[in-house]
Structures are given as structure tokens and as C-alpha cells.
Design a protein around this motif. Structure first.
Motif, PDB file in Angstrom:
ATOM      1  N   ASP A  58      17.565  55.729 -52.653  1.00 52.20           N
ATOM      2  CA  ASP A  58      17.067  55.738 -53.565  1.00 52.20           C
ATOM      3  C   ASP A  58      16.002  54.117 -53.881  1.00 52.20           C
ATOM      4  N   LYS A  59      17.962  53.236 -53.637  1.00 49.64           N
ATOM      5  CA  LYS A  59      17.548  51.707 -53.766  1.00 49.64           C
ATOM      6  C   LYS A  59      17.471  51.193 -52.766  1.00 49.64           C
ATOM      7  N   ARG A  60      17.117  51.706 -51.401  1.00 54.97           N
ATOM      8  CA  ARG A  60      16.542  50.922 -50.130  1.00 54.97           C
ATOM      9  C   ARG A  60      16.258  51.586 -48.910  1.00 54.97           C
ATOM     10  N   SER A  61      15.066  52.224 -49.730  1.00 48.82           N
ATOM     11  CA  SER A  61      14.282  53.444 -48.788  1.00 48.82           C
ATOM     12  C   SER A  61      13.570  52.258 -47.806  1.00 48.82           C
ATOM     13  N   ASP A  62      14.036  50.849 -47.938  1.00 49.91           N
ATOM     14  CA  ASP A  62      13.228  50.783 -46.778  1.00 49.91           C
ATOM     15  C   ASP A  62      14.349  50.718 -45.082  1.00 49.91           C
ATOM     16  N   LEU A  63      15.277  51.048 -45.762  1.00 51.01           N
ATOM     17  CA  LEU A  63      16.121  50.097 -44.419  1.00 51.01           C
ATOM     18  C   LEU A  63      16.998  52.121 -44.097  1.00 51.01           C
ATOM     19  N   PHE A  64      16.379  53.477 -44.976  1.00 50.78           N
ATOM     20  CA  PHE A  64      15.749  54.645 -44.215  1.00 50.78           C
ATOM     21  C   PHE A  64      14.809  55.039 -44.366  1.00 50.78           C
ATOM     22  N   SER A  65      14.468  54.587 -43.402  1.00 48.71           N
ATOM     23  CA  SER A  65      12.874  54.363 -42.562  1.00 48.71           C
ATOM     24  C   SER A  65      12.142  54.488 -41.486  1.00 48.71           C
ATOM     25  N   TRP A  66      12.145  55.319 -40.412  1.00 47.96           N
ATOM     26  CA  TRP A  66      11.103  54.287 -39.070  1.00 47.96           C
ATOM     27  C   TRP A  66      10.667  53.171 -38.541  1.00 47.96           C
ATOM     28  N   SER A  67      10.670  52.917 -38.047  1.00 45.48           N
ATOM     29  CA  SER A  67       9.700  51.624 -38.088  1.00 45.48           C
ATOM     30  C   SER A  67       9.791  50.767 -36.419  1.00 45.48           C
ATOM     31  N   GLU A  68       9.180  50.912 -35.499  1.00 44.72           N
ATOM     32  CA  GLU A  68       9.118  50.064 -34.709  1.00 44.72           C
ATOM     33  C   GLU A  68       9.699  49.251 -33.989  1.00 44.72           C
ATOM     34  N   ASP A  69      10.142  47.862 -34.955  1.00 49.46           N
ATOM     35  CA  ASP A  69      10.851  47.124 -34.503  1.00 49.46           C
ATOM     36  C   ASP A  69      12.338  46.940 -34.353  1.00 49.46           C
ATOM     37  N   ILE A  70      13.156  48.176 -35.236  1.00 49.52           N
ATOM     38  CA  ILE A  70      14.245  49.237 -34.519  1.00 49.52           C
ATOM     39  C   ILE A  70      13.986  48.970 -32.900  1.00 49.52           C
ATOM     40  N   LYS A  71      13.115  49.037 -32.526  1.00 50.00           N
ATOM     41  CA  LYS A  71      13.476  48.874 -30.665  1.00 50.00           C
ATOM     42  C   LYS A  71      13.800  47.745 -30.353  1.00 50.00           C
ATOM     43  N   LYS A  72      13.357  46.694 -30.832  1.00 52.82           N
ATOM     44  CA  LYS A  72      13.885  45.117 -31.254  1.00 52.82           C
ATOM     45  C   LYS A  72      14.948  45.083 -30.454  1.00 52.82           C
ATOM     46  N   VAL A  73      16.160  45.724 -31.567  1.00 56.52           N
ATOM     47  CA  VAL A  73      17.207  45.689 -31.957  1.00 56.52           C
ATOM     48  C   VAL A  73      17.848  46.835 -30.278  1.00 56.52           C
ATOM     49  N   VAL A  74      17.337  47.792 -30.364  1.00 58.02           N
ATOM     50  CA  VAL A  74      17.485  48.686 -29.223  1.00 58.02           C
ATOM     51  C   VAL A  74      17.863  47.290 -27.702  1.00 58.02           C
ATOM     52  N   ASN A  75      16.784  46.643 -27.861  1.00 54.60           N
ATOM     53  CA  ASN A  75      16.247  46.001 -26.415  1.00 54.60           C
ATOM     54  C   ASN A  75      17.419  45.380 -26.095  1.00 54.60           C
ATOM     55  N   SER A  76      17.685  44.445 -27.861  1.00 59.45           N
ATOM     56  CA  SER A  76      18.313  42.950 -27.236  1.00 59.45           C
ATOM     57  C   SER A  76      20.038  43.509 -26.795  1.00 59.45           C
ATOM     58  N   GLY A  77      20.291  44.582 -26.346  1.00 57.17           N
ATOM     59  CA  GLY A  77      21.282  45.109 -26.366  1.00 57.17           C
ATOM     60  C   GLY A  77      22.927  44.773 -27.484  1.00 57.17           C
ATOM     61  N   VAL A  78      22.290  44.618 -28.733  1.00 59.02           N
ATOM     62  CA  VAL A  78      23.226  43.854 -29.117  1.00 59.02           C
ATOM     63  C   VAL A  78      24.447  45.810 -29.220  1.00 59.02           C
ATOM     64  N   TYR A  79      23.796  46.208 -30.007  1.00 62.69           N
ATOM     65  CA  TYR A  79      24.764  47.949 -30.918  1.00 62.69           C
ATOM     66  C   TYR A  79      23.986  48.426 -29.826  1.00 62.69           C
ATOM     67  N   VAL A  80      25.062  49.586 -28.714  1.00 61.47           N
ATOM     68  CA  VAL A  80      25.296  49.836 -28.175  1.00 61.47           C
ATOM     69  C   VAL A  80      25.986  50.979 -28.248  1.00 61.47           C
ATOM     70  N   GLN A  81      25.638  52.987 -28.345  1.00 65.24           N
ATOM     71  CA  GLN A  81      26.516  54.331 -28.146  1.00 65.24           C
ATOM     72  C   GLN A  81      26.746  54.963 -26.707  1.00 65.24           C
ATOM     73  N   TYR A  82      27.661  54.663 -26.452  1.00 67.40           N
ATOM     74  CA  TYR A  82      27.166  55.395 -24.978  1.00 67.40           C
ATOM     75  C   TYR A  82      27.308  57.168 -25.049  1.00 67.40           C
ATOM     76  N   PRO A  83      26.813  57.381 -24.353  1.00 69.88           N
ATOM     77  CA  PRO A  83      26.267  59.327 -24.507  1.00 69.88           C
ATOM     78  C   PRO A  83      27.555  59.871 -24.006  1.00 69.88           C
ATOM     79  N   GLU A  84      28.709  59.230 -23.503  1.00 64.33           N
ATOM     80  CA  GLU A  84      30.245  59.614 -22.327  1.00 64.33           C
ATOM     81  C   GLU A  84      30.932  59.530 -23.951  1.00 64.33           C
ATOM     82  N   ARG A  85      31.517  60.494 -24.151  1.00 57.06           N
ATOM     83  CA  ARG A  85      32.575  60.646 -25.357  1.00 57.06           C
ATOM     84  C   ARG A  85      34.226  60.372 -24.595  1.00 57.06           C
ATOM     85  N   THR A  86      34.885  59.706 -26.039  1.00 55.01           N
ATOM     86  CA  THR A  86      36.489  59.823 -25.005  1.00 55.01           C
ATOM     87  C   THR A  86      37.147  61.173 -25.164  1.00 55.01           C
ATOM     88  N   SER A  87      38.231  60.826 -24.637  1.00 50.47           N
ATOM     89  CA  SER A  87      39.049  62.329 -24.714  1.00 50.47           C
ATOM     90  C   SER A  87      39.473  62.881 -25.777  1.00 50.47           C
TER      91      SER A  87
END
Length: 258
Positions: A58-87
Motif C-alpha cells: 500500500d505504502k510503496r506501490s511503486d516498488l510492487f509494479s512492473w517497469s522496463e527500467d528493471i531490465k537495466k539492473v538485470v543487464n548490469s549484472g549486479v544481481y543474479v539468481q542462478y537457475p541451478e539449486r544447491t544440493s
């Protein structure tokens, strides 16, 4: 185990019925189990997390919404979640703050990406059960990163990732820290929960100790590992694929009257 889950769900629903903000919500078992699993079945803690979750949407709906600039973060490589899992079935998240250029996007946009990635991963029930391991590579952090984060965003990020989002944090690892990077960590430390501080590990430049927690095949070559280097386009495609499903969850909680 099944009987225990049913008992917890029943108790959880009873608590929901006593709260003005939740008594009229029609939440399915799958969503309630997400909160219960994140707090190891503790109904009171799960309720507190859910109420905090409703408040922040409710208070930060701006953070809980989609925007294309999210892809800038992905493209920078600053945050990665690998598809593979630990044992043990954990998701491994790798954070490299030095890859963030504050002139390209704000820290708030980074927070949006982290929220989306966590929520997308939590669509998988096994991730809900097994949790997340986070590795933070502190090398290359400069004063500009610390300055453009700031105290308020540090608190917001800690609140979201430790108290509000229904994820189970298994362990948190820091590598390649020096005095400047320690100053960056001090920005967040006052807002960390005691439970998070108990699962923090510092490895310096000794990756062998990190490998005792995270297999090298789930770490990049820069951390002594051999993880496959996935293109950022793959992560952007995953976000596009699941963004509507994630936003449908959030939309259930918008405009709830106290």
C-alpha cells in the motif's frame, strides 16, 4: 507433516478472520503456505509478515509494479539468481554491488528488481521450503555506491528482504571485503535482524571457506567457481514470463481498508 500443515493453515485463517485488513481477503492455501514456510510454520510470525507485506504494498506501490527500467539492473549484472539449486534445494543469489553505476539507475530500481526476482522464485514451492543463500562480492565498492544508497534505502531494503517478503534466508556470505566495503556494510547492519546476523559469514579472499557452504559449480569463476555464465537476456525473459503472475499476487492486497 500434512496434519501439521493443515493445523497451521486453520490457525492462520482464524487469525486472518480477526483482522479488519484481512478478514475479507480470499487467499488460497498456496499463498498462505508461502508465508508459513518463510517463518518455519510459526503462525504469529507469519501473520506479522503478511500484515507488513500488505502495508508495504500500500505504502510503496511503486516498488510492487512492473517497469522496463528493471531490465537495466538485470543487464548490469549486479544481481543474479542462478537457475541451478544447491544440493539442499536452495536458490543462490549473487550480488556484486560494484557493477551498479548510480548514473544508470537508482537504488530504488535495484530494490524493485530484487523484489521481482525473489517473488518470481517463490512461485516454486520447493524454493519456499528450502530458501535462499545470498553471496555478496564486496570487491570494487566505492564511496559513490554508499552515497547513492543512503540510510533510508538501506533500512527499506533490510526491512523488505528480512522482515516483509515471505522468503527463508538460509545464509548470507560476504567475500572480498576491505575497510571501505566494511563501511558499506555498516550502512545496513543497524537494520539487520538478530536472526540474520547469526547466519552471516565473512570469507575475505579465502573462497575455500565459501565453498564449504556453496558448491563451486554454483559460483562464478571470479569466486573460484565454474557456474555457467547465463546471458542477461535469459533473466529478462523469465521476468517477462512471470511478471503477470507476480503482479496478480500483489493486486490482491491493494487498497485494503484498515
Amino acid at each position: 507433516m500434512k496434519d501439521s500443515c493443515e493445523k497451521q493453515l486453520t490457525e492462520f485463517r482464524e487469525k486472518l478472520s480477526t483482522q479488519n485488513r484481512t478478514k475479507n481477503l480470499n487467499l488460497d492455501d498456496k499463498l498462505l503456505l508461502r508465508f508459513l514456510r518463510s517463518r518455519d510454520g510459526d503462525v504469529s510470525e507469519s501473520m506479522s509478515t503478511l500484515l507488513a507485506y500488505i502495508d508495504i504494498i500500500d505504502k510503496r506501490s511503486d516498488l510492487f509494479s512492473w517497469s522496463e527500467d528493471i531490465k537495466k539492473v538485470v543487464n548490469s549484472g549486479v544481481y543474479v539468481q542462478y537457475p541451478e539449486r544447491t544440493s539442499d534445494g536452495c536458490v543462490v543469489s549473487l550480488v556484486t554491488p560494484s557493477k551498479w553505476n548510480p548514473s544508470d539507475y537508482s537504488y530504488s530500481i535495484y530494490i524493485k528488481l530484487v523484489i521481482f526476482m525473489i517473488e518470481m522464485s517463490l512461485l516454486d514451492e520447493e524454493v519456499q521450503k528450502n530458501g535462499f543463500i545470498v553471496v555478496i562480492d564486496m570487491s570494487g565498492i566505492r564511496w559513490t555506491h554508499i552515497y547513492h544508497t543512503g540510510v533510508s534505502d538501506a533500512k527499506l531494503f533490510s526491512d523488505l528482504t528480512e522482515r516483509i517478503l515471505p522468503r527463508k534466508l538460509v545464509s548470507l556470505h560476504f567475500v572480498n571485503a576491505n575497510k571501505l566495503q566494511d563501511a558499506g556494510l555498516m550502512l545496513f547492519r543497524p537494520f539487520m535482524t538478530s536472526s540474520t546476523k547469526k547466519i552471516m559469514h565473512f570469507h575475505g579472499k579465502d573462497y575455500s571457506t565459501l565453498h564449504s557452504f556453496v558448491s563451486p559449480n554454483l559460483l562464478p569463476e571470479s569466486l573460484g567457481g565454474s557456474a555457467k555464465d547465463y546471458p542477461t537476456s535469459m533473466y529478462n525473459q523469465l521476468l517477462e514470463k512471470h511478471k503477470e503472475e507476480v503482479m496478480q499476487i500483489w493486486d490482491q492486497f491493494r487498497k485494503i481498508k484498515n
